[in-house]
Scaffold this active site. Structure first.
Site, PDB file in Angstrom:
ATOM      1  CD1 TRP A 174      -2.129  -2.166   1.853  1.00  0.00           C
ATOM      2  CD2 TRP A 174      -3.069  -1.157  -0.017  1.00  0.00           C
ATOM      3  NE1 TRP A 174      -3.037  -2.862   1.427  1.00  0.00           N
ATOM      4  CE2 TRP A 174      -3.670  -2.423   0.377  1.00  0.00           C
ATOM      5  CE3 TRP A 174      -3.374  -0.468  -1.288  1.00  0.00           C
ATOM      6  CZ2 TRP A 174      -4.672  -2.874  -0.642  1.00  0.00           C
ATOM      7  CZ3 TRP A 174      -4.271  -0.902  -2.014  1.00  0.00           C
ATOM      8  CH2 TRP A 174      -5.028  -2.071  -1.653  1.00  0.00           C
ATOM      9  CG  ASP A 176      -3.102   3.875   4.293  1.00  0.00           C
ATOM     10  OD1 ASP A 176      -4.218   3.719   4.922  1.00  0.00           O
ATOM     11  OD2 ASP A 176      -2.909   3.289   3.090  1.00  0.00           O
ATOM     12  CE  LYS A 224      -8.249  -2.301   5.350  1.00  0.00           C
ATOM     13  NZ  LYS A 224      -8.891  -3.369   4.127  1.00  0.00           N
TER      14      LYS A 224
HETATM   15  C1  LIG Z   1      -3.441   0.085   4.401  1.00  0.00           C
HETATM   16  C2  LIG Z   1      -4.426   0.198   3.175  1.00  0.00           C
HETATM   17  N1  LIG Z   1      -3.985   1.153   2.532  1.00  0.00           N
HETATM   18  C3  LIG Z   1      -5.226   1.317   1.594  1.00  0.00           C
HETATM   19  C4  LIG Z   1      -6.011   0.434   1.060  1.00  0.00           C
HETATM   20  C5  LIG Z   1      -6.773   0.797  -0.267  1.00  0.00           C
HETATM   21  O1  LIG Z   1      -7.961   0.952   0.466  1.00  0.00           O
HETATM   22  P1  LIG Z   1      -9.413   1.198  -0.554  1.00  0.00           P
HETATM   23  O2  LIG Z   1     -10.004  -0.001  -1.062  1.00  0.00           O
HETATM   24  O3  LIG Z   1     -10.384   1.605   0.385  1.00  0.00           O
HETATM   25  O4  LIG Z   1      -8.906   2.171  -1.720  1.00  0.00           O
HETATM   26  C6  LIG Z   1      -6.127  -0.795   1.930  1.00  0.00           C
HETATM   27  C7  LIG Z   1      -7.109  -1.819   1.590  1.00  0.00           C
HETATM   28  O5  LIG Z   1      -6.930  -2.791   2.348  1.00  0.00           O
HETATM   29  C8  LIG Z   1      -5.412  -0.745   3.180  1.00  0.00           C
HETATM   30  O6  LIG Z   1      -5.265  -2.065   3.890  1.00  0.00           O
END
Ligand SMILES: Cc1ncc(COP(=O)(O)O)c(C=O)c1O
Length: 365
Positions: A100, A169, A193
């Site tokens: 991520w 994030d 989550k």
């Molecule tokens: C730490 C983290 N950042 C970003 C995301 C991406 O999130 P989204 O699907 O809401 O764009 C996730 C998705 O699991 C994640 O776990």
């Protein structure tokens, strides 16, 4: 009532009490004769839901009054672009601890230069860098990190304290523990989550950073637009925000972040213990001191044994245990709404599977 043990990584388990309350309120919300999804987002009834969620987020996280609480759409993934669009002047700093953060950095290079303050990629993203070892320049517009690495199962415990804005994030561990949320200048998290269903992304931003934002970005991609309109510039995701409010009520009823953290420590300890006491039958992916309280990642000796584990687990009622498609292995996501009993049941299943398949050569050390 469903009878599965839900270990999905996101969207993930929601508290049963929340689902039942939403069901009860679905057709006739607050005696209005309609559902919350069917009324104007400018109505007093919806406004109360909206304002309450903002107030609750602020008070439960202990945020100072420097913060704006925003509700956006586009998931955490849109934040990967909005952050650099709004704040990157020439360069910015990214700390890489998993896929991520890599994705966030990849979006940022469209808007300027990035430098990598630290990375644990060389060791298979098993660890979190030492905060003091992160290299950055005062010219960096901000430092970006990912507090919990959902795929690899690692999590920060102590954060860096750079003298540039710190952006985090927190999609997979916001509301899971009591930390000083005020040490960040911007926090973002997709709700799916620990906060509710997908569809809403929570952004917490300090006013000092907001003032720095680039005014030349499209309205819908500007943090200032959402801050100046209390996230009511256009139609917000009303149902997701309503559900988020119910999840916050539930979190408060559990005793708040302090109790939630205590519970999360217990839950993760049960599963890490099952891994550590298996004499090498199961192997944890993350280094001990970087282990996540939210995503427990582990492997078995062979692909065949992993598949057998998943199959037998499924038959026993366990859902969502396959590791992310890019990492493989196994992963149990144990966000706030996953009950202790689910973790106890999984630990017991792991012990039994170990016992039954120890004779299987591929399972031996
Ligand atoms: C730490 C983290 N950042 C970003 C995301 C991406 O999130 P989204 O699907 O809401 O764009 C996730 C998705 O699991 C994640 O776990």
């Amino acid at each position: 009532m469903n009878n599965v043990y839900n270990f999905n990584a996101g969207p993930a388990a929601l508290p049963k009490e929340v689902l039942l309350r939403a069901q009860k309120e679905l057709i006739n919300f607050d005696d209005t004769g309609m559902s919350i999804m069917e009324m104007s987002h400018r109505s007093d009834t919806y406004d109360q839901v909206h304002s309450k969620a903002i107030t609750q987020l602020t008070s439960m996280l202990g945020l100072s009054d420097e913060f704006h609480v925003l509700f956006l759409q586009g998931g955490a993934s849109l934040q990967f672009s909005m952050v650099p669009m709004n704040f990157m002047k020439q360069q910015a700093n990214y700390v890489l601890t998993g896929s991520w953060s890599e994705k966030a950095e990849k979006e940022a290079v469209r808007y300027g230069q990035t430098s990598i303050g630290a990375s644990s990629k060389h060791s298979g993203y098993r660890s979190i860098p030492e905060p003091q070892a992160i290299l950055y320049s005062p010219e960096d517009s901000y430092m970006h990190l990912t507090s919990n690495n959902t795929l690899f199962g690692t999590q920060w415990t102590t954060f860096p304290t750079p003298d540039i804005p710190l952006i985090c994030d927190m999609s997979s561990d916001i509301f899971s523990r009591e930390i000083d949320y005020n040490q960040f200048d911007l926090i973002y998290a997709g709700a799916q989550k620990n906060l509710g269903p997908s569809g809403v992304t929570v952004v917490l931003i300090k006013d000092s950073l907001l003032q720095e934002a680039n005014k030349n970005v499209p309205s819908m991609l500007s943090y200032q637009t959402f801050a100046h309109s209390r996230s009511l510039y256009n139609t917000p995701p009303v149902f997701s925000i309503y559900m988020l409010g119910l999840v916050l009520d539930w979190t408060e009823q559990q005793g708040g972040l302090n109790k939630i953290e205590e519970q999360n420590r217990l839950k993760s300890a049960i599963l890490y213990d099952a891994i550590d006491r298996s004499d090498g039958f199961y192997k944890g992916h993350a280094d001990q001191n970087s282990r996540s309280q939210m995503n427990i990642t582990f492997t078995l000796k062979t692909k065949e044994l992993t598949e057998l584990f998943l199959q037998e687990a499924k038959e026993a009622g366990f859902v969502g245990l396959a590791g992310h498609r890019s990492v493989g292995g196994l992963r149990a996501s144990i966000y706030n709404a996953v009950p202790l009993e689910s973790c106890e049941a999984l630990a017991a299943f792991m012990k039994l599977f170990n016992k039954n398949h120890l004779a299987n050569k591929s399972g031996l050390k």
